[in-house]
Design an enzyme around this catalytic site. Sequence first.
Site: not given
Length: 398
Positions: A170, A194, A196-198
């Site tokens: 994740a 999500h 806030v992910k890459h």
Amino acid sequence: MTGVELAIHGGKPVRDTYLPYGKQTIDEEDIQTVINVLESDYLTTGPSIKSFEDKIAQYVEAKYAVAFSNGTAALHAACFAAGINRGDEVITTPITFVATANCVLYQGGKPVFADIDQNTYNINPLCIEKLITKNTKAIIPVDFTGQPVDLDKILDIAKRHNLIVIEDAAHSFGAEYKGKKIGALSDMTMFSFHPVKHITTGEGGIITTNNEKYYQRLIQFRSHGITKNPMHMTTSDEPWYYEMQFLGYNYRMTDIQAALGLSQLNKTGYFLARRRQLAKMYDETFKNISEVVTPYQLPECHSSWHLYILRLNLNKLRVGRKEIYQALLQENIGVNVHYIPVYYQPYYQELGYDKSFCPQAEKLYEEMITLPLFPGMNEKDVEDVVTAVQKVVKYYGK
């Protein structure tokens, strides 16, 4: 003196506005791509999903990819595909979001927590091996903060004990282990999308694998356990016929999500480069501050830097992490803590987990703090974070 020492003796906060620890980066291309889908014939179960899956598989050099409504659903599906059932044990790390362990519980299995390496903060392979029993079915290592786990050792352990490795990546989309991208090295690998992910699809997740059997199980599991493939059905006399062959779930990703993901993929190179640049800026400043410890990076790995974890040297501070955390919030720096050890949670305590189980993980939890890190940050944002940390640790230093 109250109010977090009156915001460090009543001084003006470093920032006038709040800087979050993470945030999505959305541009006009992303917006237009989503609008195009909204104006099309398919909002779900359409062509964008397969295109997104194919692009992800190609990017990580895996044979297959199966998209899901979120990362938790993807992990649950992987546990199902791996055949985890009641009584099976699955070894994982306590320094992760609860979903990693919860997905084992969904299948009736038992999460077993192995301690972490004190340098990398990732699961310690030596601790994994000590916990293997006749009931152990799988290992779920987590690439914490974006740094890959020691895959060579973990995969060797799995091979010797006939275990399945489901890599919780994740945090590590775009990360590299010994020159190879994360995503095709373990039996199954999960990525989260999500905000806030890459890259983001709003909510969303995916499993990549080279195993066709797992691929077919994942596809069916995300859609109620139903198949329309005549080769897999017990009968197929009627053209409308479909079969529910096991209890699956409605874990499908929408075309809206997939379209956003496809657009975000075009910017992956920039997002990763920017995260690495920001992390380097932090490293260069914080390495000279004795009250904190910068993250250790394995030379053979290339982290994707989902999180920047600063470890507090409590021997050089008059207070604990709570006071530092609150003081940084007063400076409008959106710090966070990743993560509370999973077995500290009341639900896991009710299941009988001890609170003194993984000493290295527990020690890390008391000392770590997450600083803001996302591609939309500029140099001034980084300077503000650094200035705030310096201000706070200097005030509370011994």
